[in-house]
Design an enzyme around this catalytic site. Structure first.
Site, mmCIF file in Angstrom:
data_model
loop_
_atom_site.group_PDB
_atom_site.id
_atom_site.type_symbol
_atom_site.label_atom_id
_atom_site.label_comp_id
_atom_site.label_asym_id
_atom_site.label_seq_id
_atom_site.Cartn_x
_atom_site.Cartn_y
_atom_site.Cartn_z
ATOM 1 N N ASP A 137 7.071 2.019 1.797
ATOM 2 C CA ASP A 137 7.792 2.004 3.071
ATOM 3 C C ASP A 137 7.621 0.676 3.805
ATOM 4 O O ASP A 137 8.510 0.236 4.539
ATOM 5 C CB ASP A 137 7.292 3.135 3.982
ATOM 6 C CG ASP A 137 7.215 4.470 3.268
ATOM 7 O OD1 ASP A 137 6.439 4.560 2.291
ATOM 8 O OD2 ASP A 137 7.911 5.409 3.676
ATOM 9 N N PHE A 138 6.470 0.019 3.608
ATOM 10 C CA PHE A 138 6.176 -1.212 4.338
ATOM 11 C C PHE A 138 6.857 -2.432 3.731
ATOM 12 O O PHE A 138 6.722 -3.542 4.257
ATOM 13 C CB PHE A 138 4.662 -1.445 4.383
ATOM 14 C CG PHE A 138 3.872 -0.272 4.906
ATOM 15 C CD1 PHE A 138 4.431 0.611 5.821
ATOM 16 C CD2 PHE A 138 2.580 -0.045 4.477
ATOM 17 C CE1 PHE A 138 3.708 1.697 6.302
ATOM 18 C CE2 PHE A 138 1.851 1.036 4.948
ATOM 19 C CZ PHE A 138 2.412 1.912 5.864
ATOM 20 N N ILE A 139 7.582 -2.244 2.649
ATOM 21 C CA ILE A 139 8.201 -3.383 1.978
ATOM 22 C C ILE A 139 9.278 -4.029 2.839
ATOM 23 O O ILE A 139 9.642 -5.189 2.634
ATOM 24 C CB ILE A 139 8.772 -2.968 0.610
ATOM 25 C CG1 ILE A 139 8.913 -4.194 -0.300
ATOM 26 C CG2 ILE A 139 10.103 -2.219 0.759
ATOM 27 C CD1 ILE A 139 9.182 -3.850 -1.750
ATOM 28 N N GLN A 191 0.827 -1.210 0.000
ATOM 29 C CA GLN A 191 0.000 0.000 0.000
ATOM 30 C C GLN A 191 0.862 1.262 0.000
ATOM 31 O O GLN A 191 0.550 2.248 -0.657
ATOM 32 C CB GLN A 191 -0.931 -0.003 1.201
ATOM 33 C CG GLN A 191 -1.926 1.142 1.183
ATOM 34 C CD GLN A 191 -2.858 1.106 2.362
ATOM 35 O OE1 GLN A 191 -2.547 0.496 3.386
ATOM 36 N NE2 GLN A 191 -4.004 1.742 2.241
ATOM 37 N N PHE A 192 1.948 1.209 0.756
ATOM 38 C CA PHE A 192 3.005 2.213 0.679
ATOM 39 C C PHE A 192 4.323 1.452 0.639
ATOM 40 O O PHE A 192 4.512 0.486 1.387
ATOM 41 C CB PHE A 192 2.981 3.168 1.881
ATOM 42 C CG PHE A 192 1.778 4.062 1.911
ATOM 43 C CD1 PHE A 192 1.770 5.257 1.205
ATOM 44 C CD2 PHE A 192 0.654 3.704 2.639
ATOM 45 C CE1 PHE A 192 0.657 6.083 1.222
ATOM 46 C CE2 PHE A 192 -0.462 4.523 2.665
ATOM 47 C CZ PHE A 192 -0.466 5.717 1.952
ATOM 48 N N HIS A 199 5.507 7.180 4.988
ATOM 49 C CA HIS A 199 4.704 7.032 3.774
ATOM 50 C C HIS A 199 5.303 7.816 2.611
ATOM 51 O O HIS A 199 4.580 8.226 1.707
ATOM 52 C CB HIS A 199 3.266 7.515 4.018
ATOM 53 C CG HIS A 199 2.543 6.786 5.102
ATOM 54 N ND1 HIS A 199 2.679 7.118 6.425
ATOM 55 C CD2 HIS A 199 1.691 5.732 5.053
ATOM 56 C CE1 HIS A 199 1.930 6.306 7.164
ATOM 57 N NE2 HIS A 199 1.324 5.453 6.355
#
Length: 252
Positions: free
Chosen positions: A10-12, A7-8, A52
């Site tokens: 950054d969360f990968i 979704q963003f 984000h």
């Protein structure tokens, strides 16, 4: 051929082991391709704050076995995504969130099937005085700066949109810089260890004798992405910062 969306982007980091230790190595371990596309909304300029707004392409650029693409136009967004889906390797597909919001990027796309090949850069603007190497949202900031440089400084600046970071279109990069003799590298990611560092190394190794000025980079400073709007404005590269760097390089 799964398509996963973070979704963003950054969360990968929560899936880093599965991507960097498994998906990108599976073919080399057992000969089994992993044709997965990981879509990730990335980049700043949307008041998203530190969790984000990241541009983590350099993490994956360094990892063999995964391809990284960054579209800057609507046409390329569709064409690169289709090429990524049809590729037998894991592909990280970075979508800059700010580009979702630009009305000038709206366009009618061909009804017939088409792809934009991975590993092929495109010249967005031709010029003979300097080359700007860039990708993603910074393509539009670079084009804006190039227009001002032509109007105010009589400089013809070539803008190369890399589109694919892995694989890189080395031929297009070297051909342009060999002809213009000066190069400015622009990316939104932080400066140290970014894509620009590898591009600078390639140019220094292969075109040193053709360079008429220092290889110059415009990038974000090496600090955490800020939340406050004035700090975000100061943090992000933009056309004005590109203009300043280009004028200094042109005068060298």
């Amino acid at each position: 051929r799964p398509i996963a969306e973070m979704q963003f982007i950054d969360f990968i980091t929560c899936g880093f082991d599965q991507i960097i230790n498994m998906a990108n190595k599976m073919y080399w371990r057992v000969g089994m391709p992993v044709p997965i596309v990981i879509r990730g909304p990335s980049g700043g300029g949307t008041r998203g704050g530190p969790f984000h707004s990241s541009s983590p392409e350099a993490w994956f650029f360094h990892a063999p076995g995964i391809k990284v693409v960054v579209p800057s136009t609507t046409y390329d967004a569709k064409g690169l995504l289709k090429a990524a889906v049809r590729d037998n390797n894991p592909v990280l597909y970075l979508e800059h969130k700010l580009l979702y919001r630009l009305p000038e990027l709206r366009e009618e796309l061909p009804e017939e099937d088409y792809v934009v090949p991975l590993g092929k850069a495109i010249t967005r603007r031709e010029g003979e005085d300097m080359t700007i190497l860039t990708y993603g949202a910074m393509v539009h900031q670079s084009l804006k700066a190039a227009r001002v440089l032509e109007e105010e400084n009589d400089l013809e600046v070539e803008v190369i949109d890399l589109r694919s970071l892995t694989p890189l279109d080395r031929e297009a990069i070297l051909e342009s810089v060999k002809r213009t003799n000066k190069v400015l590298i622009v990316h939104e990611d932080t400066l140290t260890g970014g894509i620009g560092a590898e591009l600078a190394a390639i140019l220094a190794e292969d075109l040193f004798e053709y360079l008429d000025g220092p290889i110059t980079r415009v990038a974000a400073p090496d600090v955490t992405f800020p939340y406050a709007p004035p700090l975000e404005e100061a943090f992000l590269p933009n056309a004005d910062k590109i203009l300043d760097a280009a004028r200094k390089l042109a005068a060298y």
